[in-house]
Enzyme design. Structure first.
Site, PDB file in Angstrom:
ATOM      1  CB  CYS A   1       8.113  -0.717   1.088  1.00  0.00           C
ATOM      2  SG  CYS A   1       7.856   0.748   0.065  1.00  0.00           S
TER       3      CYS A   1
ATOM      4  CG  ASP B   1       2.695  -3.150  -2.285  1.00  0.00           C
ATOM      5  OD1 ASP B   1       2.060  -2.065  -2.332  1.00  0.00           O
ATOM      6  OD2 ASP B   1       3.634  -3.407  -3.047  1.00  0.00           O
TER       7      ASP B   1
ATOM      8  CB  CYS C   1       2.542   2.432  -1.038  1.00  0.00           C
ATOM      9  SG  CYS C   1       1.704   2.669  -2.618  1.00  0.00           S
ATOM     10  NE  ARG C   2       4.641  -2.182   1.211  1.00  0.00           N
ATOM     11  CZ  ARG C   2       5.209  -3.372   1.035  1.00  0.00           C
ATOM     12  NH1 ARG C   2       4.964  -4.359   1.887  1.00  0.00           N
ATOM     13  NH2 ARG C   2       6.011  -3.591   0.011  1.00  0.00           N
ATOM     14  CB  SER C   3       9.267   2.794   2.886  1.00  0.00           C
ATOM     15  OG  SER C   3       9.395   3.022   1.515  1.00  0.00           O
TER      16      SER C   3
ATOM     17  CG  ASN D   1      11.044   5.133  -1.060  1.00  0.00           C
ATOM     18  OD1 ASN D   1      11.759   6.046  -1.432  1.00  0.00           O
ATOM     19  ND2 ASN D   1      10.520   5.109   0.144  1.00  0.00           N
TER      20      ASN D   1
END
Length: 158
Positions: free
Chosen positions: A10, A128, A15-17, A13
């Site tokens: 993301c 995000d 939150c999402r990934s 690096n």
């Protein structure tokens, strides 16, 4: 036998990934595939390099029994594109950024989008949640749970 290596990406690096990494690791462990898959995450930007995942994301993940232990790092184009078999981006901008980092068509062919593996949800990206509220963090986890199941199926059937 070599492990299949998956890198989730993301922007920052945090939150999402890292959440994708944690969800995928939990599913891999539950399915007994630890010996077959290696999972990591990174960001297209290094804004948060060396930092743990966002505290809000960690709280939501813990509520679903996921532990976000990764430390943020930026994608290392000189290493990651050759090392990983799948480079899975969270949104179109991440895909575009990764395609610009890739040095050849073989590396570009490793790039896919997380939502391409969704089996239930029809979202075209993992949004995000950084500037939103609790619902955004929950949606991220919903999408990742769905997509990680689909990604495992894809890898097993490849």
């Amino acid at each position: 036998m070599d492990k299949t290596k998956v890198l989730f990406v993301c922007l920052g690096n945090i939150c999402r990934s890292p959440s994708a990494e944690a969800v995928m690791k939990a599913l891999v462990e539950k399915k007994g595939l630890d010996a077959k898959l290696e999972i990591d995450s990174a960001g297209t930007a290094g804004y948060h390099s060396g930092e743990p995942a966002d505290q809000r994301m960690q709280r939501h993940a813990v509520n679903r029994n996921y532990n976000l232990t990764s430390i943020s790092r930026k994608v290392n184009a000189k290493v990651d594109f050759d090392y990983f078999d799948f480079i899975v981006a969270m949104d179109d901008q991440n895909v575009e950024d990764l395609e610009m980092m890739a040095q050849n068509d073989e590396q570009r062919a490793k790039i896919s989008k997380m939502t391409d593996y969704c089996r239930t949800y029809t979202h075209t990206s993992v949004p995000d949640p950084y500037y939103g509220g609790a619902a955004g963090f929950e949606l991220v986890l919903d999408l990742l749970e769905d997509a990680c199941e689909g990604l495992i199926e894809h890898i097993e059937n490849a």
